[in-house]
Design a protein around this motif. Structure first.
Motif, mmCIF file in Angstrom:
data_model
loop_
_atom_site.group_PDB
_atom_site.id
_atom_site.type_symbol
_atom_site.label_atom_id
_atom_site.label_comp_id
_atom_site.label_asym_id
_atom_site.label_seq_id
_atom_site.Cartn_x
_atom_site.Cartn_y
_atom_site.Cartn_z
ATOM 1 N N HIS A 255 -2.215 57.169 112.917
ATOM 2 C CA HIS A 255 -3.288 56.743 112.019
ATOM 3 C C HIS A 255 -2.718 56.153 110.730
ATOM 4 O O HIS A 255 -1.629 56.532 110.278
ATOM 5 C CB HIS A 255 -4.178 57.931 111.679
ATOM 6 C CG HIS A 255 -4.890 58.497 112.878
ATOM 7 N ND1 HIS A 255 -6.036 57.957 113.392
ATOM 8 C CD2 HIS A 255 -4.594 59.565 113.667
ATOM 9 C CE1 HIS A 255 -6.434 58.665 114.436
ATOM 10 N NE2 HIS A 255 -5.580 59.651 114.624
ATOM 11 N N THR A 289 -0.531 60.779 110.716
ATOM 12 C CA THR A 289 0.117 59.491 110.432
ATOM 13 C C THR A 289 1.462 59.359 111.130
ATOM 14 O O THR A 289 2.130 58.334 110.998
ATOM 15 C CB THR A 289 0.303 59.301 108.911
ATOM 16 O OG1 THR A 289 1.019 60.427 108.381
ATOM 17 C CG2 THR A 289 -1.043 59.176 108.205
ATOM 18 N N ALA A 317 -9.240 59.218 110.566
ATOM 19 C CA ALA A 317 -9.370 58.607 111.890
ATOM 20 C C ALA A 317 -10.248 57.367 111.828
ATOM 21 O O ALA A 317 -9.952 56.338 112.451
ATOM 22 C CB ALA A 317 -9.949 59.628 112.875
ATOM 23 N N SER A 320 -8.638 54.344 110.473
ATOM 24 C CA SER A 320 -7.687 53.757 111.421
ATOM 25 C C SER A 320 -8.395 52.997 112.542
ATOM 26 O O SER A 320 -7.740 52.529 113.477
ATOM 27 C CB SER A 320 -6.803 54.847 112.029
ATOM 28 O OG SER A 320 -6.076 55.523 111.025
ATOM 29 N N THR A 322 -10.677 54.313 114.652
ATOM 30 C CA THR A 322 -10.985 55.144 115.817
ATOM 31 C C THR A 322 -12.232 55.984 115.532
ATOM 32 O O THR A 322 -12.776 55.967 114.429
ATOM 33 C CB THR A 322 -9.807 56.064 116.175
ATOM 34 O OG1 THR A 322 -9.581 56.984 115.100
ATOM 35 C CG2 THR A 322 -8.539 55.271 116.436
ATOM 36 N N GLY A 396 -10.185 59.234 118.254
ATOM 37 C CA GLY A 396 -8.907 59.370 117.560
ATOM 38 C C GLY A 396 -8.648 60.775 117.053
ATOM 39 O O GLY A 396 -7.502 61.165 116.825
#
Length: 642
Positions: A255, A289, A317, A320, A322, A396
């Motif tokens: 992420h 991460t 999440a 990122s 997701t 995610g």
């Protein structure tokens, strides 16, 4: 470390000396299927010459342990119709009568000449008489044991046995097979001599020999310590392999933090994060991460701020690209989470999609469509999330709340999605299985050990049943102040097997006799789903003053106005259950109380005092692990074990 191969000891136990097909079947019912199983069927207790007393030295009032041969036996009837089995036991020093009241069937089990180890009080009844609490047949008649006199240094072993495989059979099997089995197990030694010396451990064959033919109690303890080391060592190896496969063998989602949502939420919070929340978030963000999958437990008492931490993880999440999923065990809890999350993120422009079984057809289809298309980035739901037809293409992060209420496979269902999401499981009290897995390394652990400022810990009180009226009077005081209360029972209805109060009967009594002027509700697991839901919602809305319930309310409703939790027959509950029940109160600003009503008893009192004196959920779980065991670490069985 040596290379080890396993094959010799894995042959069926049927082919060992003295076994055969019929006895192998009886052994299999005890879990003894292979030669290895028999070798590792270790004694449950040891008695040496320091604990075995000469029969001639036994005095009335003693609690004694003696070994001797049965010289005569018979069943003695009494005037009241009781039949007593008696035997005369003899050792080198003398004889004593041994009596089993009400057990005439032993006349068919024991023979003249059998060697017995007996333990129990010595009483006076027409002379000295020993009444065994426990006895073991060490050898059958015509089976001389050169050490039966209990000479210096001799240790008697007692195995876990059964009606069809009694002690004397097990002792005979070890007498005939142990030497061969020890030679075979020598090939399985994996520790080098230098390693064993450094660890203070005996060689594997020596350890097993001392367990089955101990030269001293100290040697037997050393053998048991070696087996304990092996068990923990191999558990750690298996856990390390699982951890590697889950988090390292295949990459997870790495992420990326952009602060598009995280910083605005942080700035908008009406309260500062505690030091513990900030520390835990650093740990979670470091996992998320990285290119490796996160598999982390978040433990924190009620009110420590787990939901806010989970939300910040979910926002990472979302940043990122997701989807973040939060699964709760009940519909009301899922609704509470969704409501709380919406209060925090809707001002930022984010939506929360809720999926539960209560949704109507149109709402459900809309939720499923938003989730499947990826449009829904923050998803909250119940078991409905893992039902067939639900697609979460870009998962995610999976957050599982109150994880102890889900089955093993239910918890795994979301984490096994094709996208390989990170996993965060949360609980106010880890169940023994989870704590054991944490100790052995599969789960990383984050602990929220700090309550936000202004939170008052719940006061826990222990009361005997004779003070129940005082407890009711205290509950009435709280109700008079506009508060609400729970009264929890271990049973739904009366049982002929146990003399315990039940929720159904006590609800009627409390409603009609104790609190006739109050609104008293009833909630238990045998009610239909819609009935339970209606009662929960009525209590939440303040339409019920006293909720009589079973442990169905461990998880589910967050009622800030409820300030009293009364737990009847508290000695019947596990510590983790009690901690979850205690967590139902103390959710508001007012001081709250958990009152344990328990029968007097030394073992239960000690356990409940431990619970009373700690509000630390992790400490409660440690006590529970010590008492109940860690459960089945690698299967779906989740209850504790001895």
């Amino acid at each position: 470390m040596r290379r080890v191969t396993f094959f010799k000891l894995d042959r069926p136990v049927q082919f060992l000396k003295g076994v055969g097909p019929r006895r192998a079947e009886a052994l299999s019912r005890m879990g003894i299927v292979t030669a290895r199983d028999l070798l590792y069927h270790v004694p449950r207790r040891y008695d040496d010459a320091t604990t075995v007393q000469p029969i001639a030295s036994l005095d009335v009032g003693q609690d004694a342990t003696a070994v001797g041969r049965v010289r005569s036996k018979g069943v003695i009837p009494t005037r009241r119709g009781l039949r007593i089995f008696q035997a005369v036991l003899q050792d080198a020093s003398g004889m004593i009568t041994v009596a089993w009241p009400g057990q005439p069937w032993l006349d068919r089990k024991l023979r003249e000449g059998d060697l017995l180890l007996v333990q129990g009080p010595v009483r006076f009844f027409h002379g000295k008489q020993l009444q065994p609490r426990e006895f073991t047949v060490l050898a059958r008649a015509d089976d001389p044991d050169p050490s039966e006199e209990g000479g210096a240094g001799h240790v008697f072993v007692s195995y876990p046995a059964s009606e069809h495989v009694p002690q004397w059979v097990l002792r005979g099997l070890f007498e005939k097979n142990l030497d061969v089995l020890l030679r075979e197990v020598a090939d399985e030694e994996y520790l080098e001599p230098a390693d064993r010396e450094r660890l203070g451990l005996p060689a594997l064959p020596d350890a097993l020999r001392e367990l089955h033919r101990p030269t001293s109690l100290r040697a037997a303890r050393a053998g048991r310590r070696r087996l304990a080391f092996d068990e923990l060592f191999f558990l750690q190896l298996v856990q390390a392999r699982v951890r590697f496969q889950e988090t390292r063998a295949r990459p997870g989602i790495q992420h990326t933090r952009t602060n598009r949502w995280i910083k605005p939420l942080h700035d908008a919070l009406p309260f500062p994060l505690t030091g513990a929340q900030a520390r835990v978030l650093r740990e979670i963000y470091a996992d998320m991460t990285s290119p490796h999958r996160m598999n982390r437990m978040l433990q924190g008492d009620v009110g420590s701020g787990k939901t806010v931490v989970a939300l910040f993880a979910m926002l990472l999440a979302v940043e990122s690209g997701t989807q973040a999923v939060l699964m709760a065990p009940t519909e009301i809890l899922a609704e509470q989470h969704a409501r709380r999350l919406r209060e925090l993120v809707e001002p930022l422009g984010l939506e929360v999609v809720l999926l539960t079984g209560r949704l109507g057809t149109r709402e459900r289809e809309a939720a499923l469509g938003a989730i499947a298309s990826g449009e829904a980035s923050l998803i909250v739901g119940t078991h409905a999330l893992i039902q067939e037809g639900v697609q979460i293409p870009r998962a995610g992060l999976v957050v599982v709340d109150e994880q102890h209420r889900f089955g093993v496979r239910q918890r795994q269902a979301l984490s096994e999605l094709d996208s390989r999401p990170d996993t965060l499981i949360m609980s106010a009290t880890p169940i023994p299985r989870s704590l054991a897995l944490t100790l052995y390394g599969e789960l990383d652990l984050s602990v929220l050990d700090e309550l936000p400022p202004g939170r008052t810990p719940v006061r826990t009180l222990l009361r005997y049943p004779g003070r129940r009226d005082e407890v009711y009077a205290f509950v009435e005081e709280q109700l008079a102040q506009g508060r609400q209360a729970y009264v929890v029972y271990p049973l739904v209805g009366e049982s002929e097997k146990v003399d315990l109060r039940s929720a159904t009967e006590e609800h009627a009594r409390l409603r009609d006799e104790v609190f006739p002027h109050r609104r008293v509700g009833l909630l238990h697991g045998q009610m239909r789903g819609e009935e339970k839901d209606a009662v929960m919602r009525a209590f939440l809305a303040g339409e019920v003053d006293v909720l009589v319930a079973t442990t169905v309310i461990e998880v589910g409703i967050d009622v800030p106005n409820a300030t009293v939790m009364v737990v009847e027959h508290a000695e019947r509950f596990g510590l983790s259950q009690l901690h979850q029940l205690r967590g139902r109160v103390g959710r508001g600003a007012a001081e709250s109380f958990c009152i344990l009503v328990a029968e007097p008893g030394e073992a239960a009192r000690e356990r409940l005092l431990l619970f009373r004196d700690t509000t630390d959920g992790f400490e409660v779980a440690r006590h529970d692990l010590r008492i109940r065991g860690q459960g089945d670490l690698f299967g779906a069985q989740q209850h504790g074990r001895d």
